[in-house]
Write an enzyme that holds these catalytic residues in place. Structure first.
Site, PDB file in Angstrom:
ATOM      1  CD  GLU A  89      -3.099  -0.955   2.119  1.00 40.58           C
ATOM      2  OE1 GLU A  89      -2.662  -0.536   3.155  1.00 40.58           O
ATOM      3  OE2 GLU A  89      -4.089  -1.408   1.781  1.00 40.58           O
ATOM      4  CD  GLU A 120       5.038 -20.651  12.418  1.00 45.20           C
ATOM      5  OE1 GLU A 120       4.935 -20.946  13.619  1.00 45.20           O
ATOM      6  OE2 GLU A 120       4.054 -20.075  11.848  1.00 45.20           O
TER       7      GLU A 120
END
EC number: 4.2.1.126
Length: 308
Positions: A89, A120
């Site tokens: 963004e 992860e």
């Protein structure tokens, strides 16, 4: 490589049962929402407690960008998805190069949409990924609710060895600062409404921290004038209308005058703004912005000094 499956006990407040929500499955719909909302309202105060550490992270990021480096986000699961959103963004909001903020997510693009088994837990993958892209002078911000996610810690270790400054955002004040991490931002969000569901308060804290971190960095880099988004890219009709409105709010001039100035400046909002506020022609306004690294206030000061 294949990471072996194993069980790990995570000593973190986010894994504990919340005494305020033990009967949440017996509550009415509105009462459940109220309980979750009551927990969510604790998050901003918890973030406020770590603003000194967050300020250090911002200063490191600004140093990196001013020195020609980059800011890297590293995360897994919710952390990685929030980091990817924040980085994406910034480009349309502040019209920055797409490689100023780079997000690294355990498991890659596929993991943005669905869980990738054991991604992860792969510290070597984090090390390898950051070793390839991080340069001395960069800043790398890891996000791990538990404070111990192997992929993230592996990435931070590699970044530190490469000469980058590093930071870690966690929701686990109990976790020690990993070796080589320059700033630890440990937010005490406490037990989740649903034990271990760190997409809730821990995720909310990460979102608040990321938004504040990147926005403050952009302000320090001169991407705003006052509280206006003067560096934004007008990529659609709504945003084109916003550029004119921003000029009106910043200058107090009419829509017609602002539209004319924007056209004269080749749709460059900053050039139009400096032109209108200083009275200089668009060529001098553009040159002043170029000389001051795109800072509107600094450009205005330089033009006023020359005029005086």
């Amino acid at each position: 490589m294949t990471v072996p499956c194993q069980a790990v006990h995570v000593d973190s407040p986010t894994e504990q049962r919340n005494p305020r929500t033990v009967d949440i499955d017996l509550m009415s719909t509105q009462a459940i929402l109220g309980a979750i909302n009551a927990e969510d309202r604790k998050v901003p105060d918890a973030v406020a407690e770590v603003l000194p550490q967050l300020a250090r992270a911002v200063d490191y990021a600004v140093d990196a960008l001013r020195g020609g480096g980059r800011v890297h986000y590293v995360g897994a699961g919710t952390s990685g998805r929030l980091a990817t959103l924040d980085a994406a963004e910034l480009v349309p909001t502040f019209n920055v190069p797409s490689d100023w903020f780079v997000a690294h997510h355990a498991g890659g693009a596929k993991a943005l949409r669905e869980a990738v088994e054991n991604a992860e837990d792969d510290a070597e993958a984090g090390e390898a990924e950051l070793s390839e892209v991080v340069r001395p002078g960069d800043f790398v911000l890891g996000l791990a609710a538990s404070g111990r996610t192997p992929y993230v810690l592996g990435a931070l270790a590699a970044a530190s060895r490469a000469g980058a400054r590093t930071g870690l955002v966690s929701a686990n004040p109990r976790a020690a600062k990993p070796s080589g991490v320059d700033v630890l931002i440990a937010v005490a969000t406490g037990p989740e409404a649903i034990a271990g569901s760190t997409r809730m308060k821990a995720g909310t804290a990460q979102k608040l921290i990321l938004t504040a971190f990147s926005t403050t960095t952009m302000i320090k880099m001169g991407k705003t004038y006052s509280n206006l988004m003067v560096s934004m890219r007008a990529t659609n009709a709504k945003l084109r209308g916003r550029t004119v409105r921003i000029l009106q709010e910043a200058t107090g001039m009419t829509m017609a005058d602002c539209s004319d100035a924007l056209a004269e400046a080749g749709d460059d909002l900053k050039v139009a703004l400096v032109h209108l506020l200083s009275g200089s022609d668009v060529t001098r306004a553009a040159a002043a912005l170029e000389a001051t690294g795109g800072h509107v206030r600094k450009a205005l000061d330089s033009l006023h000094l020359r005029a005086g």
